[in-house]
Scaffold this active site. Structure first.
Site, short mmCIF file in Angstrom:
data_model
loop_
_atom_site.label_atom_id
_atom_site.label_comp_id
_atom_site.label_asym_id
_atom_site.label_seq_id
_atom_site.Cartn_x
_atom_site.Cartn_y
_atom_site.Cartn_z
N GLU A 75 40.19 39.24 40.26
CA GLU A 75 39.89 38.03 39.48
C GLU A 75 40.71 38.14 38.21
O GLU A 75 40.60 39.13 37.49
CB GLU A 75 38.41 37.94 39.09
CG GLU A 75 37.47 37.61 40.22
CD GLU A 75 36.01 37.51 39.75
OE1 GLU A 75 35.75 37.22 38.57
OE2 GLU A 75 35.13 37.75 40.59
N GLU B 38 31.57 42.76 41.46
CA GLU B 38 31.39 43.40 40.16
C GLU B 38 30.17 44.31 40.17
O GLU B 38 29.26 44.18 39.35
CB GLU B 38 31.31 42.35 39.06
CG GLU B 38 32.60 41.57 38.95
CD GLU B 38 32.78 40.88 37.60
OE1 GLU B 38 31.77 40.50 37.00
OE2 GLU B 38 33.94 40.73 37.17
C1 IPT Z 1 32.99 37.35 36.95
C2 IPT Z 1 32.32 37.17 38.29
O1 IPT Z 1 32.74 38.11 39.23
C3 IPT Z 1 32.50 35.80 38.86
O2 IPT Z 1 31.57 35.59 39.88
C4 IPT Z 1 32.33 34.75 37.80
O3 IPT Z 1 31.01 34.77 37.36
C5 IPT Z 1 33.29 35.04 36.68
O4 IPT Z 1 33.07 36.27 36.15
C6 IPT Z 1 33.18 34.10 35.52
O5 IPT Z 1 33.49 32.82 35.91
S1 IPT Z 1 31.96 38.31 35.91
C7 IPT Z 1 32.91 38.76 34.50
C8 IPT Z 1 33.24 37.67 33.59
C9 IPT Z 1 32.08 39.77 33.78
#
Ligand code: IPT
Length: 994
Positions: free
Chosen positions: A291, A200
Site C-alpha cells: 500500500e 497490517e
Molecule cells: C491502512 C489499511 O491497511 C487500509 O485498509 C486502509 O485502512 C488504509 O490504511 C487507509 O486508507 S492502515 C495504515 C494507515 C495504518
C-alpha cells in the site's frame, strides 16, 4: 516495436491465460541465473528472486492500484475502471473482500447481487490486469468493524489471534471465499497472481504479541483451499511482522490523512530506512510496498475529498512516488499509488476516523470515475516503468548518504540506482532534503557514464528542482537502438515505430534540460518553436540542450525526440495493438488500439473536440478510426499523422427535483399512543462477552440482538413513581451519530452529534406533572449506528465496542425500573430481507422496515410533501418521488444528488435511496459531504427511477433540505462498455413487518 520485459511478461501471460499471444524479442534484459528464482513449490507461474516477481519466467514490475468492488455495486462498470488503470501503464490491482457483507449471518455466506466477485475477476482478465486478492479476514479499509461481520461483536474469543473461537468463526468464510479466489488464479487461467493474508497484522494490545500460530494457521487455511499463488502480507511499517508468508512487504502513507492541511508535508515523510529494513528482514525477495498512499480518507466534519486530492496530488506523486519507487526506499513492487475505491453506502461503516459516505479518497480516478490531473501524472510514472526494465534489477547505492550527493547542493538529496544485473543503466533520483520545502534549487549533476564522468548540463547553465518536485535523471539508458548516455529530462515513454526510436522527454515548463545521445547524425527541429544547442562530447556523443516548453520535435538519424513540458507530456498515451506499439497524443482517455487490415482502430473518451497526433507504423495506420468513426488523417512533415475529432456532447434533461411530485409519510409511528412494539425484539440478555461489560440490568447493545447497521430504535416501558424529573441516558453510535428521545408522544430532546463523540450522555427533562405515580409510559430512543470501530490493533477486540445504550437512570427517582426493553434495527436483523442489496442497505426506520425505499411501493395514499418542505417538528419523515432519465448511449455523464447546507434549522440528517439502494447519508450540521454520486446501472439512464429520502429532524423546530438537485459532474463521449442495470427488486409486502 519496443522490446521490454514488463510488457513481454504481461503478454506472455496473455498467451497462457487470456488466449491471445504475440511474440516479442527482448533485446536488453540480462539473463538471470535460473537457480536464484524462488517459488512456493505449489506452482511455477508466479515466482520471484531478490529483484522482482516473474510471471511465466519473465521478470516484471508490478505497479498498480487498489479497487474495492463492494464500493461500486455496478458490475458492468468494473471494466471501465480497469481500463482506466491499464492506460496509466499499471498492470495490477489489489482488492479487498469484505467478510461482513458476505456472511452477515454466521454460516450463511452469500454472493448475491453486487457481492458477486466473478464479474470483477472477469473484467480484470478482459482488461489484462493482474489481481492481488486481499480477503482478510481482517481488512481495515475504513469499513465497519474493519471488515468483520457484525456477529463478531458477540462472539467470544480474542479476534486476530490464534483463539479457537475466532478460528471457528473465520474458517467457513476463508474456505468459501478462498475457493472463489483459487478458481480465478493465473494457474487456472484467471487474473489472480497473489493472495494477501490478514492486513497490517502489525501491532498488538499489551500483553499480546505477534501470534505466529495464527499467522501459520491462516496461511495454511489459504493453501488448504487451493491457493497456490504466492501468499503475501502487508506490514503496516517495515517492521518484520509475519515474514513467514512467501513475499512479505509493507505499507506507507507518507503524507498521512490531514486533508485540511493539504500542502503541509513533513520534512522526512518517507524515512530512508525502508530499504535497509527490507535488507534486514527479507533480502532474498523483492522489496514490495503493498500500500502506498494513493489518496486519503476524510472523516465526518472533514475538509472534503478535493483537499485530499491536493494532499496526495501530482506533487505528491512526483515528490513521494518517485522517491519510493527509486530513492528513499526503492521498491520492486508498488500497489496503491492509485486507489480507486468507489463509494457506496457501505462506506458508512467506519467510525475510528468516521469516514462519511464517500470513498473518493482524492484518488487519481474520482468516485464517479472521472480522471483527476494526478491521473495524468501517474501515467507518466506508469508508462516510464513499463518501458524501463532496467529498473527491475536496480539497487540503490547510497541510502543514508544522499544529501548533497552528485549535486553538491546540501538542500538536495540524490540517490543513485544502478542496474546491477543488466547494462549498468543508472537512475539518479533528486528531491528536496527537507520534503516540506517549496524552494527552487539550482544544481548540476556529476555522474559517471559510459563515456566517463560528466557534469550535467555539459553545455552550461544549471538544472532546477522546483518546489516539491522530484526527478529521475537517466544515465546509459537504451531506447530501442538509441543509446541515451544521459538525460536530465525524464522519459514518459518510448517506442520503436517503423524503425525509428520515438522517445518522449519531458520536464517542468521553462526548465533547462540536456539529453546526450550516441549519434553521428545532426539533429534538426522538425516541429515546434523550441530551439536546441548542441555540443559534441567524447565517444561520438552529442549533447542536446533545450528548454521544455510546449512541444518541440527533433529528428536525428533514426531517432525522434519529443521535447515536452509536463502539460504536453500528460497528453500522450502508449498503446499496444496486438503486435504493434503506438503512441497517440490527445484525448481525455485512450482505452485501446487495434489494427485490422491497415486500419488502426482507437477507442477512448473525449470531453471536447480533440486534435490527435498518431505515431504508428504506416502499414498499420493507412486508415484510422476513433470509436468506430473514420478520422480524416494528414501527415506531418516528419511522418506522423494528425487528425481532428469533433465532439458533440448532447444535452440531456436532468429533472428538477423540486418540481416533481413528491409524497410524504411519517416514519416515526412508534411514538403514537396506539403503536405496538409487540413484534420487536425483546431485550432479555443479562450477560455479554463484550469487553465493555454491561452496566445495565439487561444488555442494551444492539449487536447482541443482531442489529448492526443504520438506525436503531429502543423502547423502554416503565411505571412512574411520580418523582422522576428527567431521563439520563448514555448512547453509543460511533463518531457523528445522533440520538433523539421521546416520552410517549412527547419529544424530550436530542443529541445532534459532532465529530468527537462516539457516545454521548444526555439528560432529557420530563414535562412537569406528566409522570404521575403509577402511570405507565414508554420512552422511545432513535439513534444511528455509524458502524463498528475498526480493529487496527490486534487482540484489542475494539471492533466489539458496543452500539446501543451504555447506561441510563431516572433523575429524581432512583427506584424507577424499566419493566421491559424492546429494540429494533433493520427488519430481520441478521436474517436481512434484501439479499440483492445486501445486509447494510437498510436500517431500522419504520420506512425501511416496511420497504418504502423500494421501487414499486404504492404511495398513492400518502400526502403530498417535499423534502425541501421537510417536517415542522422533531421526528422522521419519509419522501418518495420518481423521475425519468433519457441519457443517450455512447456518453459517460455521471450524476450526483446534491444538497446545500441549511443554517436555519441545521440539525437534521437525511438518507438517500435510489431505486432502493442507499447511496448516501447527509448530516447537515457536520458535513462535509453534500454531493452523492450515484452510478449509472443503479440509476437507470434510459427509464424511470425511484428516489426516496428519510429526513430525521433532531430539534423541535423541524427541518428541511434547503435545496436538493440532481447534477451532472461531467460530460464525456465514452467508449465504455454498455451498462447493464443492477437488479433492483421492487417492493412486495414484507411478511411480519412492524
Ligand atoms: C491502512 C489499511 O491497511 C487500509 O485498509 C486502509 O485502512 C488504509 O490504511 C487507509 O486508507 S492502515 C495504515 C494507515 C495504518
Amino acid at each position: 516495436m519496443r522490446y521490454l520485459a514488463t510488457l513481454y511478461s504481461l503478454l506472455c501471460l496473455a498467451t497462457l491465460a487470456f488466449g491471445s499471444g504475440r511474440s516479442i524479442i527482448r533485446s536488453r534484459q540480462a539473463t538471470v541465473s535460473l537457480d536464484s528464482i524462488q517459488s512456493n513449490g505449489l506452482q511455477n507461474i508466479v515466482t520471484w528472486d531478490k529483484y522482482s516477481f516473474f510471471i511465466n519466467g519473465k521478470r516484471l514490475m508490478l505497479f498498480g492500484g487498489e479497487v474495492h468492488p463492494y464500493r461500486l455495486p455496478v458490475a458492468s462498470l468494473y471494466l471501465d475502471v480497469f481500463q482506466k488503470i491499464k492506460s496509466t501503464g499499471m498492470n495490477v490491482v489489489s482488492f479487498y473482500v469484505f467478510w461482513g457483507i458476505l456472511e452477515p449471518k454466521r454460516g450463511e455466506i452469500s454472493f448475491e447481487g453486487f457481492r458477486n466477485l466473478q464479474p470483477f475477476f472477469d473484467a480484470a482478465k478482459k482488461a489484462g490486469i493482474y489481481l492481488v486478492a486481499r480477503p482478510g479476514p481482517y481488512i481495515n479499509a475504513e469499513t465497519t468493524a474493519g471488515g468483520f461481520p457484525g456477529w463478531g461483536s458477540y462472539t467470544a474469543g480474542l479476534w486476530r489471534t490464534s483463539n479457537q473461537s475466532y478460528f471457528d468463526a473465520y474458517t467457513g468464510y476463508i474456505k468459501t471465499v478462498g475457493q472463489k479466489i483459487a478458481d480465478n488464479q493465473i494457474t487456472k487461467g484467471g487474473p489472480v497472481i497473489l493472495v494477501q493474508s490478514e492486513n497490517e497484522y502489525s501491532s498488538w494490545k499489551s500483553p499480546y504479541a505477534e501470534d505466529k500460530q495464527y499467522e501459520q494457521r491462516l496461511k495454511q487455511a489459504f493453501i488448504d483451499v487451493g491457493i497456490t499463488v504466492p501468499i503475501t502480507t502487508n506490514d503496516a511499517h517495515p517492521n518484520g511482522h509475519y515474514t513467514s508468508v512467501d513475499v512479505w512487504g509493507y505499507d506507507s502513507y507518507p503524507n498521512n490523512f490531514d486533508c485540511s492541511h493539504p500542502t503541509t508535508w513533513s520534512a522526512a515523510a518517507v524515512p530512508e530506512n525502508f530499504w535497509s529494513a527490507h535488507l534486514q528482514y527479507t533480502p532474498n525477495i523483492p522489496n514490495a510496498v503493498y500500500e502506498f498512499q494513493g489518496g486519503a480518507f476524510d472523516g465526518w466534519g472533514g475538509s472534503g475529498y478535493e483537499t485530499c486530492a491536493i494532499l496526495t496530488g501530482s506533487d505528491f506523486e512526483r515528490g513521494m512516488g518517485l522517491s519510493i519507487i527509486s530513492g528513499w526506499s526503492f521498491s520492486d513492487m508498488i500497489l496503491s499509488l492509485l486507489q480507486e475505491r468507489n463509494c457506496h453506502v457501505y462506506d458508512l461503516f467506519e467510525s475510528l476516523h468516521g469516514v462519511y459516505t464517500s470513498y473518493d479518497y482524492g484518488s487519481a480516478i474520482t468516485e464517479d470515475r472521472r480522471l483527476r490531473d494526478k491521473y495524468y501524472e501517474l501515467k507518466l510514472i506508469g508508462q516510464f516503468l513499463a518501458v524501463s526494465p532496467a529498473y527491475l534489477t536496480m539497487r540503490p547505492q547510497n541510502i543514508g548518504s544522499s544529501q548533497g550527493k552528485f549535486t553538491g547542493n546540501q538542500a538536495l538529496k540524490t540517490t543513485q540506482l544502478l542496474d546491477v544485473v543488466g547494462n549498468q543503466t543508472a537512475f539518479y533520483v533528486v528531491r528536496q532534503t527537507d520534503a516540506s520545502l517549496n524552494s527552487a534549487q539550482k544544481y548540476t549533476l556529476t555522474v559517471s557514464t559510459s563515456i566517463g564522468n560528466v557534469i550535467i548540463p555539459s553545455i552550461g547553465g544549471s538544472l532546477t528542482l522546483n518546489g516539491k518536485d522530484s526527478k529521475i535523471h537517466l544515465v546509459d539508458y537504451l531506447a530501442g537502438t538509441t543509446a541515451l548516455v544521459y538525460s536530465s529530462a525524464e522519459i514518459s515513454t518510448w517506442e520503436t515505430i517503423d524503425g525509428k526510436d520515438v522517445i518522449l522527454l519531458y520536464g517542468g515548463t521553462g526548465e533547462l534540460h540536456e539529453t546526450a545521445i550516441k549519434t553521428s547524425s545532426t539533429p534538426t527541429v522538425v516541429s515546434g518553436s523550441g530551439t536546441i544547442k548542441t555540443k559534441s562530447l567524447s565517444g561520438g556523443v552529442l549533447a542536446i540542450q533545450y528548454i521544455t516548453s510546449g512541444q518541440t520535435v527533433v529528428q536525428l538519424g533514426n531517432t525522434v525526440l519529443y521535447l515536452l513540458d509536463r502539460a504536453n507530456a500528460y497528453q500522450f498515451w502508449s498503446l499496444q495493438a496486438d503486435t504493434t506499439s503506438i503512441i497517440v497524443k490527445g484525448g481525455y482517455l485512450l482505452r485501446s488500439a487495434k489494427v485490422e487490415g491497415g486500419t488502426l482502430a482507437l477507442t477512448g473518451d473525449l470531453n471536447s473536440t480533440t486534435s490527435f497526433e498518431i505515431i504508428a507504423p504506416s502499414a498499420a495506420s493507412q486508415k484510422v478510426t476513433f470509436n468506430g468513426v473514420n478520422l480524416e488523417i494528414s501527415k506531418t512533415a516528419y511522418g506522423t499523422l494528425t487528425a481532428k475529432k469533433s465532439v458533440t456532447l448532447p444535452d440531456v434533461k436532468i429533472p428538477d427535483l423540486t418540481t416533481l411530485t413528491w409524497k410524504k409519510a411519517d416514519s416515526l409511528p412508534e411514538i403514537s399512543t396506539n403503536y405496538s412494539d409487540a413484534a420487536w425484539t425483546t431485550v432479555n440478555r443479562t450477560s455479554s462477552i463484550n469487553p465493555t461489560a454491561p452496566t445495565t440490568p439487561v444488555v442494551l447493545y444492539a449487536g447482541e440482538y443482531g442489529y448492526h447497521t443504520g438506525n436503531i430504535l429502543w423502547r423502554a416501558h416503565f411505571t412512574a413513581t411520580g418523582s422522576e424529573t428527567a431521563f439520563k441516558v448514555k448512547v453509543s453510535g460511533g463518531a457523528a451519530f445522533a440520538h433523539s428521545v421521546w416520552l410517549d408522544s412527547t419529544f424530550l430532546g436530542s443529541w445532534e452529534g459532532d465529530v468527537l463523540h462516539a457516545n454521548y450522555e444526555g439528560t432529557y427533562s420530563f414535562p412537569a406533572g406528566r409522570l404521575t405515580q403509577g402511570s405507565a409510559h414508554v420512552i422511545t430512543i432513535l439513534q444511528d449506528h455509524m458502524g463498528y470501530e475498526e480493529d487496527g490493533q490486534s487482540a484489542s477486540d475494539k471492533f466489539k465496542s458496543p452500539r446501543g445504550i451504555l447506561s441510563y437512570s431516572f433523575e429524581g427517582s432512583s427506584g424507577t425500573k424499566i419493566d421491559s426493553w424492546k429494540v429494533t434495527g433493520n427488519l430481520g436483523g441478521e436474517n436481512y430481507i434484501d439479499k440483492t442489496r445486501g445486509p447494510l442497505n437498510e436500517g431500522g426506520l419504520y420506512a425501511e422496515r416496511q420497504g418504502w425505499h423500494l421501487p414499486g411501493f404504492d404511495d398513492a395514499s400518502w400526502v403530498a410533501g417535499k423534502p425541501t418542505e421537510g417536517l415542522a417538528s422533531a421526528g422522521v419523515a419519509f419522501f418518495r418521488t420518481s423521475f425519468d432519465l433519457n441519457v443517450p448511449v455512447g456518453v459517460d455523464y455521471p450524476i450526483s444528488i446534491a444538497a446545500t447546507n441549511s443554517t436555519t434549522n441545521p440539525y437534521y440528517r437525511a438518507q438517500f435511496y435510489v431505486n432502493g439502494y442507499q447511496f448516501g447519508k447527509y448530516i447537515n450540521s457536520i458535513g462535509p459531504q453534500k454531493v452523492f454520486p450515484v452510478p449509472q446501472g443503479i440509476l437507470n439512464y434510459q427509464g424511470t427511477n425511484t428516489l426516496a429520502i428519510s429526513l430525521w429532524a433532531a430539534k423541535a423546530t423541524g427541518a428541511r433540505l434547503d435545496t436538493l438537485k440532481l447534477q451532472l459532474t461531467a460530460k464525456i463521449e465514452s467508449a465504455m462498455q454498455s451498462i447493464i442495470l443492477q437488479p433492483a427488486p421492487a417492493w412486495s409486502q414484507r411478511k411480519g413487518a412492524y
